[in-house]
Write a protein that holds these residues in place. Structure first.
Motif, PDB file in Angstrom:
ATOM      1  N   PRO A 158      -8.950  -5.200 -37.468  1.00 27.18           N
ATOM      2  CA  PRO A 158      -9.135  -3.856 -36.916  1.00 27.18           C
ATOM      3  C   PRO A 158      -8.173  -2.860 -37.563  1.00 27.18           C
ATOM      4  CG  PRO A 158      -9.172  -5.473 -35.162  1.00 27.18           C
ATOM      5  CD  PRO A 158      -8.762  -6.212 -36.420  1.00 27.18           C
ATOM      6  N   GLY A 159      -8.720  -1.722 -37.949  1.00 28.21           N
ATOM      7  CA  GLY A 159      -7.935  -0.725 -38.669  1.00 28.21           C
ATOM      8  C   GLY A 159      -7.951  -0.898 -40.171  1.00 28.21           C
ATOM      9  N   GLY A 160      -8.508  -1.996 -40.632  1.00 31.15           N
ATOM     10  CA  GLY A 160      -8.550  -2.277 -42.052  1.00 31.15           C
ATOM     11  C   GLY A 160      -9.701  -1.607 -42.765  1.00 31.15           C
ATOM     12  N   SER A 161      -9.877  -1.971 -44.046  1.00 33.07           N
ATOM     13  CA  SER A 161     -10.895  -1.344 -44.889  1.00 33.07           C
ATOM     14  C   SER A 161     -11.661  -2.389 -45.677  1.00 33.07           C
ATOM     15  CB  SER A 161     -10.235  -0.366 -45.873  1.00 33.07           C
ATOM     16  OG  SER A 161      -9.560   0.669 -45.202  1.00 33.07           O
ATOM     17  N   LEU A 162     -12.891  -2.048 -45.984  1.00 33.74           N
ATOM     18  CA  LEU A 162     -13.737  -2.815 -46.892  1.00 33.74           C
ATOM     19  C   LEU A 162     -14.595  -1.841 -47.676  1.00 33.74           C
ATOM     20  CD1 LEU A 162     -15.040  -5.755 -44.646  1.00 33.74           C
ATOM     21  CD2 LEU A 162     -13.490  -5.963 -46.599  1.00 33.74           C
ATOM     22  N   ARG A 163     -15.046  -2.284 -48.838  1.00 31.18           N
ATOM     23  CA  ARG A 163     -15.938  -1.462 -49.655  1.00 31.18           C
ATOM     24  C   ARG A 163     -17.157  -2.279 -50.024  1.00 31.18           C
ATOM     25  NH1 ARG A 163     -15.447   0.518 -55.856  1.00 31.18           N
ATOM     26  NH2 ARG A 163     -16.325   2.615 -55.654  1.00 31.18           N
ATOM     27  N   LEU A 164     -18.325  -1.743 -49.697  1.00 37.00           N
ATOM     28  CA  LEU A 164     -19.588  -2.384 -50.047  1.00 37.00           C
ATOM     29  C   LEU A 164     -20.188  -1.714 -51.281  1.00 37.00           C
ATOM     30  CD1 LEU A 164     -21.264  -2.732 -46.534  1.00 37.00           C
ATOM     31  CD2 LEU A 164     -19.593  -4.238 -47.637  1.00 37.00           C
ATOM     32  N   SER A 165     -20.908  -2.502 -52.065  1.00 44.82           N
ATOM     33  CA  SER A 165     -21.604  -1.982 -53.236  1.00 44.82           C
ATOM     34  C   SER A 165     -23.058  -2.417 -53.191  1.00 44.82           C
ATOM     35  CB  SER A 165     -20.965  -2.509 -54.527  1.00 44.82           C
ATOM     36  OG  SER A 165     -19.623  -2.117 -54.639  1.00 44.82           O
ATOM     37  N   CYS A 166     -23.923  -1.593 -53.742  1.00 43.27           N
ATOM     38  CA  CYS A 166     -25.342  -1.931 -53.839  1.00 43.27           C
ATOM     39  C   CYS A 166     -25.853  -1.429 -55.179  1.00 43.27           C
ATOM     40  CB  CYS A 166     -26.132  -1.312 -52.712  1.00 43.27           C
ATOM     41  SG  CYS A 166     -27.913  -1.582 -52.850  1.00 43.27           S
ATOM     42  N   ALA A 167     -26.321  -2.357 -56.004  1.00 46.37           N
ATOM     43  CA  ALA A 167     -26.854  -2.012 -57.312  1.00 46.37           C
ATOM     44  C   ALA A 167     -28.367  -2.116 -57.300  1.00 46.37           C
ATOM     45  CB  ALA A 167     -26.271  -2.940 -58.376  1.00 46.37           C
ATOM     46  N   ALA A 168     -29.021  -1.076 -57.791  1.00 46.50           N
ATOM     47  CA  ALA A 168     -30.484  -1.038 -57.840  1.00 46.50           C
ATOM     48  C   ALA A 168     -30.966  -1.277 -59.260  1.00 46.50           C
ATOM     49  CB  ALA A 168     -30.984   0.302 -57.342  1.00 46.50           C
ATOM     50  N   SER A 169     -32.095  -1.962 -59.367  1.00 47.50           N
ATOM     51  CA  SER A 169     -32.726  -2.175 -60.668  1.00 47.50           C
ATOM     52  C   SER A 169     -34.233  -2.190 -60.478  1.00 47.50           C
ATOM     53  CB  SER A 169     -32.254  -3.488 -61.304  1.00 47.50           C
ATOM     54  OG  SER A 169     -32.603  -4.589 -60.487  1.00 47.50           O
ATOM     55  N   GLY A 170     -34.968  -2.152 -61.583  1.00 41.72           N
ATOM     56  CA  GLY A 170     -36.416  -2.134 -61.512  1.00 41.72           C
ATOM     57  C   GLY A 170     -36.942  -0.712 -61.613  1.00 41.72           C
ATOM     58  N   ASN A 171     -37.941  -0.376 -60.804  1.00 42.42           N
ATOM     59  CA  ASN A 171     -38.604   0.936 -60.834  1.00 42.42           C
ATOM     60  C   ASN A 171     -37.796   1.973 -60.062  1.00 42.42           C
ATOM     61  OD1 ASN A 171     -40.533   2.867 -61.339  1.00 42.42           O
ATOM     62  ND2 ASN A 171     -41.799   2.282 -59.590  1.00 42.42           N
ATOM     63  N   ILE A 172     -36.585   2.233 -60.550  1.00 39.93           N
ATOM     64  CA  ILE A 172     -35.671   3.101 -59.806  1.00 39.93           C
ATOM     65  C   ILE A 172     -36.107   4.558 -59.814  1.00 39.93           C
ATOM     66  CG2 ILE A 172     -33.704   1.565 -60.045  1.00 39.93           C
ATOM     67  CD1 ILE A 172     -32.787   3.295 -62.385  1.00 39.93           C
ATOM     68  N   VAL A 173     -37.015   4.941 -60.685  1.00 37.74           N
ATOM     69  CA  VAL A 173     -37.472   6.332 -60.684  1.00 37.74           C
ATOM     70  C   VAL A 173     -38.227   6.661 -59.397  1.00 37.74           C
ATOM     71  CG1 VAL A 173     -37.542   6.525 -63.183  1.00 37.74           C
ATOM     72  CG2 VAL A 173     -39.563   5.718 -61.949  1.00 37.74           C
ATOM     73  N   SER A 174     -38.642   5.638 -58.673  1.00 34.73           N
ATOM     74  CA  SER A 174     -39.370   5.861 -57.425  1.00 34.73           C
ATOM     75  C   SER A 174     -38.431   6.041 -56.231  1.00 34.73           C
ATOM     76  CB  SER A 174     -40.300   4.678 -57.150  1.00 34.73           C
ATOM     77  OG  SER A 174     -39.559   3.493 -56.926  1.00 34.73           O
ATOM     78  N   ILE A 175     -37.126   5.922 -56.454  1.00 35.44           N
ATOM     79  CA  ILE A 175     -36.150   6.002 -55.375  1.00 35.44           C
ATOM     80  C   ILE A 175     -35.551   7.396 -55.311  1.00 35.44           C
ATOM     81  CG2 ILE A 175     -33.945   5.142 -54.522  1.00 35.44           C
ATOM     82  CD1 ILE A 175     -34.525   2.527 -55.921  1.00 35.44           C
ATOM     83  N   TYR A 176     -35.544   7.977 -54.116  1.00 33.73           N
ATOM     84  CA  TYR A 176     -34.918   9.276 -53.932  1.00 33.73           C
ATOM     85  C   TYR A 176     -33.702   9.216 -53.007  1.00 33.73           C
ATOM     86  CZ  TYR A 176     -38.969  11.201 -56.248  1.00 33.73           C
ATOM     87  OH  TYR A 176     -39.933  11.490 -57.187  1.00 33.73           O
ATOM     88  N   ALA A 177     -33.527   8.056 -52.365  1.00 37.37           N
ATOM     89  CA  ALA A 177     -32.404   7.908 -51.454  1.00 37.37           C
ATOM     90  C   ALA A 177     -32.026   6.446 -51.348  1.00 37.37           C
ATOM     91  CB  ALA A 177     -32.760   8.439 -50.066  1.00 37.37           C
ATOM     92  N   MET A 178     -30.745   6.207 -51.142  1.00 36.83           N
ATOM     93  CA  MET A 178     -30.243   4.854 -50.896  1.00 36.83           C
ATOM     94  C   MET A 178     -29.238   4.912 -49.771  1.00 36.83           C
ATOM     95  SD  MET A 178     -29.740   3.325 -54.759  1.00 36.83           S
ATOM     96  CE  MET A 178     -29.110   1.755 -54.154  1.00 36.83           C
ATOM     97  N   GLY A 179     -28.990   3.777 -49.192  1.00 39.02           N
ATOM     98  CA  GLY A 179     -28.007   3.776 -48.124  1.00 39.02           C
ATOM     99  C   GLY A 179     -27.818   2.415 -47.505  1.00 39.02           C
ATOM    100  N   TRP A 180     -27.241   2.438 -46.314  1.00 32.77           N
ATOM    101  CA  TRP A 180     -26.872   1.214 -45.616  1.00 32.77           C
ATOM    102  C   TRP A 180     -27.336   1.260 -44.163  1.00 32.77           C
ATOM    103  CZ3 TRP A 180     -24.666  -2.612 -48.443  1.00 32.77           C
ATOM    104  CH2 TRP A 180     -24.157  -2.258 -49.685  1.00 32.77           C
ATOM    105  N   TYR A 181     -27.866   0.146 -43.747  1.00 29.39           N
ATOM    106  CA  TYR A 181     -28.172  -0.089 -42.344  1.00 29.39           C
ATOM    107  C   TYR A 181     -27.428  -1.359 -41.933  1.00 29.39           C
ATOM    108  CZ  TYR A 181     -31.863   3.406 -42.614  1.00 29.39           C
ATOM    109  OH  TYR A 181     -32.562   4.584 -42.767  1.00 29.39           O
ATOM    110  N   ARG A 182     -27.257  -1.555 -40.651  1.00 26.22           N
ATOM    111  CA  ARG A 182     -26.572  -2.768 -40.193  1.00 26.22           C
ATOM    112  C   ARG A 182     -27.265  -3.334 -38.956  1.00 26.22           C
ATOM    113  NH1 ARG A 182     -20.899  -0.040 -38.014  1.00 26.22           N
ATOM    114  NH2 ARG A 182     -21.752   0.938 -36.118  1.00 26.22           N
ATOM    115  N   GLN A 183     -27.075  -4.632 -38.778  1.00 27.28           N
ATOM    116  CA  GLN A 183     -27.672  -5.297 -37.625  1.00 27.28           C
ATOM    117  C   GLN A 183     -26.682  -6.306 -37.067  1.00 27.28           C
ATOM    118  OE1 GLN A 183     -31.529  -7.073 -38.359  1.00 27.28           O
ATOM    119  NE2 GLN A 183     -32.029  -7.007 -36.188  1.00 27.28           N
ATOM    120  N   ALA A 184     -26.305  -6.093 -35.837  1.00 27.21           N
ATOM    121  CA  ALA A 184     -25.423  -7.019 -35.132  1.00 27.21           C
ATOM    122  C   ALA A 184     -26.272  -8.016 -34.356  1.00 27.21           C
ATOM    123  CB  ALA A 184     -24.496  -6.255 -34.197  1.00 27.21           C
ATOM    124  N   PRO A 185     -25.738  -9.164 -34.018  1.00 29.03           N
ATOM    125  CA  PRO A 185     -26.511 -10.173 -33.276  1.00 29.03           C
ATOM    126  C   PRO A 185     -27.077  -9.606 -31.983  1.00 29.03           C
ATOM    127  CG  PRO A 185     -24.497 -11.140 -34.113  1.00 29.03           C
ATOM    128  CD  PRO A 185     -24.399  -9.664 -34.376  1.00 29.03           C
TER     129      PRO A 185
END
Length: 118
Positions: free
Chosen positions: A14-41
């Motif tokens: 608690p109080g700490g930090s993490l950094r997430l990364s997401c690399a896209a490949s393929g037909n990326i010209v079709s992408i206008y937005a990227m982001g993160w969602y999360r799901q807890a149990p």
């Protein structure tokens, strides 16, 4: 088709930090937005943060002021810097890509576990 590879999860105190990364490949010209969602149990998948190709961002209220989303267009990569982590942030975080920062896109990463615990 678009492929997303997300990484960077792990265990933080608690109080700490993490950094997430997401690399896209393929037909990326079709992408206008990227982001993160999360799901807890036992909970529904929820928005964390999204960013458009033009740099417009959308954050969940619960992470505003603590998390920062950014993108590197040259690398087709999106980052999520997570500071002041709380136990309630514990979840599997999924990278997402699509047409808008306001709705879930059709493409998903495999997910990365973030656990916040002392």
């Amino acid at each position: 088709q678009v492929q997303l590879v997300d990484s960077g999860g792990g265990l933080a105190q608690p109080g700490g930090s993490l950094r997430l990364s997401c690399a896209a490949s393929g037909n990326i010209v079709s992408i206008y937005a990227m982001g993160w969602y999360r799901q807890a149990p036992g909970k529904r998948r929820e928005l964390v943060a999204t960013i458009s190709n033009g740099g417009i961002t959308n954050y969940a209220d619960s992470v505003k002021g603590r998390f920062t989303i950014s993108r590197d267009g040259a690398k087709n990569t999106v980052y999520l810097q997570m500071n002041s982590l709380e136990p309630e942030d514990t979840a599997v975080y999924y990278c997402n890509a699509g047409l808008s920062i306001w709705i879930m896109g059709n493409y998903w990463g495999q997910g990365t576990q973030v656990t916040v615990s002392s």
